[in-house]
Enzyme design. Structure first.
Site, mmCIF file in Angstrom:
data_model
loop_
_atom_site.group_PDB
_atom_site.id
_atom_site.type_symbol
_atom_site.label_atom_id
_atom_site.label_comp_id
_atom_site.label_asym_id
_atom_site.label_seq_id
_atom_site.Cartn_x
_atom_site.Cartn_y
_atom_site.Cartn_z
ATOM 1 N N LYS A 168 6.899 8.999 10.121
ATOM 2 C CA LYS A 168 5.975 7.866 10.088
ATOM 3 C C LYS A 168 6.154 7.084 8.790
ATOM 4 O O LYS A 168 6.768 7.580 7.831
ATOM 5 C CB LYS A 168 4.533 8.361 10.210
ATOM 6 C CG LYS A 168 4.098 9.328 9.103
ATOM 7 C CD LYS A 168 2.692 9.825 9.338
ATOM 8 C CE LYS A 168 2.270 10.788 8.208
ATOM 9 N NZ LYS A 168 0.886 11.227 8.337
ATOM 10 N N ARG A 186 -11.451 12.749 10.073
ATOM 11 C CA ARG A 186 -10.716 11.488 10.197
ATOM 12 C C ARG A 186 -10.603 11.135 11.676
ATOM 13 O O ARG A 186 -11.273 10.233 12.165
ATOM 14 C CB ARG A 186 -9.334 11.608 9.535
ATOM 15 C CG ARG A 186 -8.559 10.324 9.458
ATOM 16 C CD ARG A 186 -7.268 10.492 8.662
ATOM 17 N NE ARG A 186 -6.350 11.459 9.269
ATOM 18 C CZ ARG A 186 -5.166 11.795 8.727
ATOM 19 N NH1 ARG A 186 -4.797 11.264 7.571
ATOM 20 N NH2 ARG A 186 -4.394 12.662 9.337
ATOM 21 N N TYR A 214 3.627 -12.455 -18.209
ATOM 22 C CA TYR A 214 2.415 -13.222 -18.028
ATOM 23 C C TYR A 214 1.283 -12.722 -18.930
ATOM 24 O O TYR A 214 1.190 -11.517 -19.225
ATOM 25 C CB TYR A 214 1.945 -13.146 -16.573
ATOM 26 C CG TYR A 214 2.861 -13.849 -15.592
ATOM 27 C CD1 TYR A 214 3.029 -15.235 -15.637
ATOM 28 C CD2 TYR A 214 3.549 -13.141 -14.624
ATOM 29 C CE1 TYR A 214 3.850 -15.888 -14.731
ATOM 30 C CE2 TYR A 214 4.384 -13.779 -13.709
ATOM 31 C CZ TYR A 214 4.524 -15.156 -13.779
ATOM 32 O OH TYR A 214 5.345 -15.801 -12.896
ATOM 33 N N MET A 270 6.213 -10.373 -9.860
ATOM 34 C CA MET A 270 6.466 -10.202 -8.434
ATOM 35 C C MET A 270 7.885 -9.697 -8.178
ATOM 36 O O MET A 270 8.083 -8.798 -7.356
ATOM 37 C CB MET A 270 6.255 -11.521 -7.690
ATOM 38 C CG MET A 270 6.502 -11.406 -6.186
ATOM 39 S SD MET A 270 6.306 -12.950 -5.288
ATOM 40 C CE MET A 270 4.525 -13.120 -5.316
#
Length: 830
Positions: A498, A596, A724, A773
């Site tokens: 998965k 769950r 940044y 990014m």
């Protein structure tokens, strides 16, 4: 010698239980997945710690195999036209047959043993000697009790030299390999700690290994290995060898036949100086690492022992090429997969590459791009006839030949007509290349180095940026086997693929797992299962989170949903009724404490009544999820879950009147709680090299390595800022490297501002400033010789993903599954 069923029965002292036809035998078959020439193969049913070869006879019979060597009884009436040879031990019979085959050839044979360097020395000797001999050699690292017989079976009348490896893991094994290899020349490579577990001491290991040389006329070895002190085969060990044996030792420390006097490492090569018979001699090699230097000296000593002049040694050793030990699988253009083997072209490695091609191309067209084969020692007619036969056996759909010899001599029989095209050289191929001609196929690119097939690989590769996730198929298989050793032979394995196989690539990993015969696959969502089916994977697949909108796709692609609530149960029941389907395979999830998904314990009786009354379902398995199996402090709760689960299973089985497969164990429970194995286990993160319980009981290998490159170096003055928001301020004059990875690739912003590190030239470099990014900056001020374009390790063998997860304040699962799909996956074997 021509081998037939009767002849083989005679050689192995077997009892011929059934003879339908005295068939001609050309191939030895041990692995049911590698059945290519069924009619001329004999299958040896070997018994392993988990798998018994006898269990695969039915499948092999369906594939056309008719010759079997077996060591236990069963009903042969099911196989009326099979030839059956019964022996006490199938492995002994295999080794006896290989030993008799070896006796048919009176040619020099080099036997190589040691702890490290065997395969490199073998491959380099092939490079050094192929001009003078037609050489047969061990494929890859075929040096075990099973691999050696398969290697020696390759010998034929065309060969004038054999080079075989011999590896052992415990006392008594070498005596079997000596009978098979029967070497006339012996080479002992480095003696180290590798494979020492089965020996009480290094001395015992050495004593066992040198038994390979008992009848050798020439023995080459290094005296420097301390076992327990300087090694002198001509001293205390002399009585172990034939009286006329000649010894050719080399040493950097002690007096030897070849005494190394100096080693000068340059930027891109190493100069080696030595004396022999008092005369100074020297060579140069284009390697600088210690292991390569040592292996090259062994090869140098071997050439001199074989009578080559040092002038010839200098010329040939200078041309030594790196031995690429792996096959790379990459994503290609137009939904193709590319297997990059653009390093060699010989018959042995072709068979290995074609096996890998078959493994990776279930249900998909297969294409092969080949260069001329330059080093076979066979006539062109015989060589290319054999290549054509190998391509036919593997049912390759398209063949592209590049080179004057393959263009002239490669042709195919009337009953096998692949799509074939030829080009005189790589320039002509590139000139006519059209990307639209390659679509939805797996392409093996295999050529001699001088053809520079890496240029073809570049044309076929999917264009992505320079951040790559390298995935080791061998590590996947190693980890699978590590867990299998902990299981009872009858316990099945569901491998979880998965979340894109925990970031490693669901389709590619599923292909490997199918090849290695796991029993089930598990995915999270239907679309993951659909992708697996489209890739030709036929294993049963459980879908953990089926949605009503995906029921059509589940049925169309023969997927098996997890039913975890009455709402899902009733909706899927209604869907099946509308489709006119009954007895559809499903899995029932019970809630025992994870809270769950799953039916509550108090619903077990009602669930059993519903399933009993409905003809729609066939319950394949019942399972539950453990909440804290990796934590010993939660063992009481885990055992309470186990008890609840057993109660629920009993209710369901009693009402349905059948025994159903049950599973509760995940990766951690397999190791920590063996009493909970039940009928099947679910192997997830452990398959990918992470022991989530941190038990230290498993020798797991990391499967994935995330790598990038340096885009630019900047030299900043004290007080300047990086990235940044000016969060990164350098406190001194600094060198800052910009790395081609950012949060869009899965590199968490939490790793910014010094929290994370990357490896450059093997040394840690802290992240400085905010993660962007597409880019991240690291401080490489204290690392020498850093250049633009250098590799950067984000995680891998030398920087575990667990460490990265710790820095980011998360778990390895999140790191691995968070790697973006724009990051290229490169799969390699070897």
């Amino acid at each position: 010698m021509q081998y037939t069923t009767k002849k083989i029965a005679e050689i192995v002292n077997g009892k011929l239980l059934q003879l339908y036809h005295d068939a001609g035998i050309e191939h030895l078959l041990l692995d049911s997945r590698k059945t290519y020439a069924a009619a001329t193969s004999v299958f040896f049913a070997l018994k392993g710690p988990r798998r018994d070869g006898h269990l695969f006879i039915q499948d092999l019979y369906k594939k056309g195999v008719r010759n079997f060597v077996i060591s236990k009884e069963f009903d042969w009436s099911l196989y009326p036209d099979a030839n059956i040879i019964s022996v006490p031990d199938s492995l002994d019979a295999l080794q006896q047959l290989a030993a008799v085959h070896r006796q048919q050839f009176d040619v020099p044979v080099i036997g190589i043993t040691g702890s490290n360097g065997k395969t490199i020395v073998k491959e380099w000797l092939y490079q050094l000697l192929h001009e003078d001999f037609s050489i047969v050699r061990s494929p890859k690292s075929y040096n075990s009790q099973i691999g050696v017989p398969l290697s020696v079976w390759q010998m034929s009348g065309q060969h004038t030299l054999g080079i075989f490896e011999a590896g052992i893991s415990q006392p008594g094994e070498m005596k079997n390999l000596v009978k098979i290899i029967q070497p006339t020349i012996g080479i002992l490579t480095a003696i180290g700690e590798a494979h020492s577990e089965g020996f009480v001491s290094s001395t015992q290991k050495l004593s066992e290994k040198i038994k390979l040389f008992a009848d050798c006329k020439k023995i080459i070895y290094c005296r420097d290995h301390t076992v327990p002190e300087q090694l002198d085969l001509e001293g205390e060990h002399r009585n172990l060898f034939r009286d006329d044996a000649q010894f050719y030792s080399w040493s950097k420390v002690f007096p030897a036949w070849l005494t190394i006097t100096d080693i000068k490492k340059q930027t891109d090569h190493t100069d080696l100086f030595a004396t022999r018979d008092g005369e100074p001699i020297s060579i140069s090699i284009s390697f600088t690492d210690d292991a390569s230097v040592e292996n090259a000296i062994t090869c140098w000593c071997t050439l001199l022992a074989l009578g080559y002049t040092n002038l010839t040694c200098r010329e040939r050793l200078r041309r030594l090429q790196p031995v690429n030990m792996r096959l790379e699988l990459k994503k290609g253009i137009n939904h193709c997969s590319i297997i990059n083997d653009s390093y060699s072209a010989d018959l042995s490695s072709l068979k290995i590459a074609l096996n890998f091609l078959n493994q990776q191309s279930a249900g998909i067209k297969k294409a092969v791009i080949l260069s001329d084969f330059l080093q076979s020692g066979l006539s062109d007619d015989i060589l290319y006839r054999q290549i054509a036969a190998d391509l036919m056996m593997h049912r390759v759909d398209r063949v592209i030949g590049i080179g004057p010899q393959i263009s002239t001599h490669l042709s195919f029989a009337a009953n096998y007509k692949p799509d074939v095209s030829f080009f005189i050289d790589i320039q002509e191929f590139i000139q006519h290349f059209r990307s639209s001609q390659f679509k939805d196929e797996t392409i093996l690119v295999k050529g001699a180095r001088i053809f520079e097939f890496e240029n073809i690989v570049r044309l076929l590769e999917q264009k992505v940026h320079e951040t790559v996730l390298e995935i080791s198929i061998d590590a996947i298989v190693h980890n699978l086997k590590a867990y299998q050793k902990l299981l009872q032979p009858e316990t099945k394995i569901m491998a979880m693929v998965k979340a894109f196989a925990y970031g490693s690539g669901g389709v590619e990993i599923a292909g490997v797992l199918q090849y290695h015969k796991v029993d089930y696959l598990g995915v999270a969502y239907t679309d993951e299962g659909v992708e697996i089916r489209k890739a030709g994977i036929t294993l049963p697949v459980m879908v953990l989170n089926p949605e009503e909108s995906s029921f059509d796709a589940i049925i169309e692609h023969n997927l098996e949903p997890d039913i975890y609530s009455f709402e899902t149960l009733k909706r899927f029941d209604l869907f099946l009724q509308n489709e006119g389907l009954s007895q559809y395979p499903v899995h029932i999830e019970i809630e025992t404490g994870m809270n769950r998904l799953g039916f509550a314990m108090e619903e077990a009786g009602k669930l059993a009544e519903y399933l009993h009354a409905s003809p729609s379902f066939k319950v394949q398995t019942i399972f539950t999820h453990l909440a804290g199996s990796e934590d010993e402090n939660e063992d009481g709760f885990t055992r309470e879950q186990f008890s609840k689960f057993q109660i629920a299973c009993s209710k369901l089985e009693n009402k349905l009147g059948q025994t159903i497969l049950k599973h509760i164990s995940n990766s951690a429970a397999i190791v920590r709680l063996p009493e909970m194995q039940m009928d099947m286990v679910r192997l997830g993160i452990g398959l990918y090299g992470i022991d989530s319980a941190d038990t230290g009981k498993l020798d797991l290998l990391p499967v994935a390595s995330l790598k990038s490159t340096i885009a630019q170096l900047k030299h900043l003055k004290k007080g300047e800022s990086v990235s940044y928001n000016r969060k990164g301020i350098v406190s001194r004059d600094s060198t800052i490297a910009t790395v081609r990875i950012g949060y869009a690739d899965g590199y968490s912003r939490k790793l910014g501002n010094g929290s994370g590190k990357m490896l450059v030239n093997g040394k840690p470099a802290p992240v400085i400033g905010t993660v962007c990014m597409d880019m991240t900056m690291i401080d490489v001020t204290d690392i020498e010789d850093v250049n633009e374009g250098d590799d950067v390790i984000i995680f891998g063998t030398s920087l575990p993903v667990q460490q990265l997860a710790g820095w980011a304040g998360t778990i390895p699962y999140e790191i691995m599954t968070g790697i973006s799909q724009r990051v290229k996956r490169v799969y390699f074997e070897g």
